[in-house]
Write an enzyme that holds these catalytic residues in place. Structure first.
Site, PDB file in Angstrom:
ATOM      1  N   GLU A   1       0.832  -1.211   0.000  1.00 10.63           N
ATOM      2  CA  GLU A   1       0.000   0.000   0.000  1.00 10.63           C
ATOM      3  C   GLU A   1       0.863   1.255   0.000  1.00 10.63           C
ATOM      4  O   GLU A   1       0.531   2.251  -0.658  1.00 10.63           O
ATOM      5  CB  GLU A   1      -0.952  -0.010   1.197  1.00 10.63           C
TER       6      GLU A   1
ATOM      7  N   ASP B   1       3.273  -4.832  -5.481  1.00 11.15           N
ATOM      8  CA  ASP B   1       3.601  -6.152  -4.926  1.00 11.15           C
ATOM      9  C   ASP B   1       5.109  -6.308  -4.754  1.00 11.15           C
ATOM     10  O   ASP B   1       5.587  -6.736  -3.691  1.00 11.15           O
ATOM     11  CB  ASP B   1       3.078  -7.263  -5.841  1.00 11.15           C
TER      12      ASP B   1
END
Length: 469
Positions: free
Chosen positions: A309, A373
């Site tokens: 995030e 990711d």
């Protein structure tokens, strides 16, 4: 659906084609999902008069007055071409066609809350045909979902009281701080970014607001009436409540404490316009996050989510917003080009992966998630190493701490997905399939290769390694 409303088969078939015809034209006037990932393409500030000029056949002033907005200084028309297409349809389609179209939208939006015939028909298409699901979820599960959707913070308040400890929140806050520190070190060490852009990046990083577990102030649902014997009414009143809650924000300062997810949600998100990272209590639970566990699996799983995030603030979309959440270019041309070169490595990598049949990942659609990711795991590992610096880490259950870090990350993506769902997601989902969110990431990491003694040339070792952050 038209048949369930009582229309004869021949009439229902014609009505269905009317809906498809209108929807197709409107779809052609819409941006693609890849195009919608470019923030400037979604920003077109206009006056009401400019909007009227764009689509004069829609009575905008009447609409705004009826919903309680008699005067608006300005608004953002995300997709002008859509409203041009809408206007052409308003001109070319008959009033009868629009009545058919709106009648279907009304029943389609409410089918899950009506009698069994409507519920089953809705599931047969959206669940079985599109996603391959074989059984409708039990009623209790659907009801919990509806409660979470309509009064999620009321549900969340009870959920937190029963299931989330202060210790878990403190542990998560500490992990977030350590991963943010790791990103600061990462930015400082980048060889491809100039000092000026680094300073702006660090300014943005230090301005990120961390929202952990639940809101500081719970939402007030006092104006919403919930009746035990009126499910459809509850749904309609909840929608109206939320509609007016959103409209009431116009002209007021931005509420930076607001959440877009409810506390029980097993997910997390980054908001580029608020520059905040949000981790609901639901995702800070075993087996994803365990206060009684050692650091390796917690950082490998939840730590990677936190890093993911945080990296979104600096992916191909997030990097276009500044520290205050404004759409502003703070990159030098040289650094923007360097970023795009590194990001294209990831896009090219994922575009080679097969999802199902001969369908490959759309690397441009999934780019932001793929960048996040990879960056998330790198940051989590940096933070984990700093967190355990000076400690003697012993193997456990036959695995080294380094292996257990990556095993936890891999386990976070364990899933079973039907082929129908894979085909659907290939078209609409900005996330890569779970398999590649695990394997695609670690194949870029020399730390993974070392932890599991992977030889050069093996399937889990990429020769052309990608890295942005």
């Amino acid at each position: 659906m038209f048949g369930l409303l009582g229309d004869k088969p021949a009439i229902a078939a014609v009505e269905a084609q009317t809906v498809i015809r209108i929807e197709t034209v409107l779809a052609k006037g819409s941006l693609t999902r890849v195009e919608r990932r470019d923030p400037p393409k979604l920003y077109h500030k206009m006056t009401v008069e400019q909007l009227i000029a764009l689509s004069p056949s829609f009575r905008w002033k009447t609409y705004f007055a009826k919903v309680g907005l008699p005067s608006l200084e300005a608004l953002n028309v995300e997709t002008p071409e859509f409203f041009k297409a809408l206007n052409s349809e308003l001109v070319s389609e008959s009033l009868t066609s629009w009545k058919i179209y709106l009648r279907w939208h009304l029943i389609n939006a409410n089918a899950p809350f009506l009698s069994s015939d409507f519920v089953d028909a809705d599931f047969d298409f959206y669940g079985k045909t599109l996603q391959g699901a074989q059984q409708l979820e039990p009623r209790w599960k659907r009801c919990v979902g509806y409660v979470d959707n309509d009064i999620g913070e009321a549900l969340g308040q009870v959920y937190v009281e029963r299931n989330f400890s202060p210790e878990a929140k403190q542990r998560a806050q500490k992990m977030v701080k350590e991963i943010e520190d790791a990103m600061g070190q990462d930015i400082d060490s980048l060889s491809w970014m100039t000092l000026t852009t680094k300073q702006h990046a660090l300014e943005k990083l230090h301005a990120v607001a961390n929202k952990i577990a639940y809101p500081d102030k719970w939402r007030d649902y006092g104006a919403l009436t919930i009746a035990r014997d009126d499910e459809m009414g509850n749904v309609l009143r909840a929608r109206e409540f939320e509609f007016h809650r959103q409209l009431a924000k116009i002209g007021k300062p931005v509420d930076r404490g607001e959440w877009e997810m409810t506390p029980p949600t097993v997910n997390a998100y980054y908001d580029p316009q608020l520059n905040d990272i949000n981790f609901p209590a639901g995702v800070l639970q075993p087996p994803l996050f365990d206060v009684n566990s050692d650091a390796a699996p917690n950082f490998g799983d939840t730590g990677s989510t936190i890093g993911h995030e945080l990296t979104h603030g600096f992916d191909d979309e997030g990097r276009q917003f500044d520290a205050q959440g404004n759409l502003r270019d703070w990159w030098t041309a040289e650094d923007a080009k360097a970023f795009e070169q590194r990001a294209s490595c990831i896009s090219d990598q994922y575009s080679q992966y097969v999802i199902v049949d001969d369908i490959k990942i759309n690397g441009k659609l999934t780019l932001g998630e793929d960048v996040a990711d990879l960056g998330g795991v790198i940051l989590a590992q940096m933070a984990w190493q700093q967190d355990t610096k000076g400690e003697t880490l012993e193997p456990l259950e036959g695995f080294t701490p380094e292996q257990r870090f990556f095993i936890a990350y891999g386990q976070s993506w364990c899933s079973s997905t039907r082929d129908e769902t894979k085909r659907l997601r290939a078209t609409i989902d900005p996330h890569s399939p779970d398999k590649y969110r695990a394997n695609g990431v670690v194949s870029n990491l020399p730390e993974f290769q070392e932890a599991f003694h992977c030889k050069a040339g093996s399937a889990m070792v990429r020769e052309n390694r990608c890295r942005v952050w």
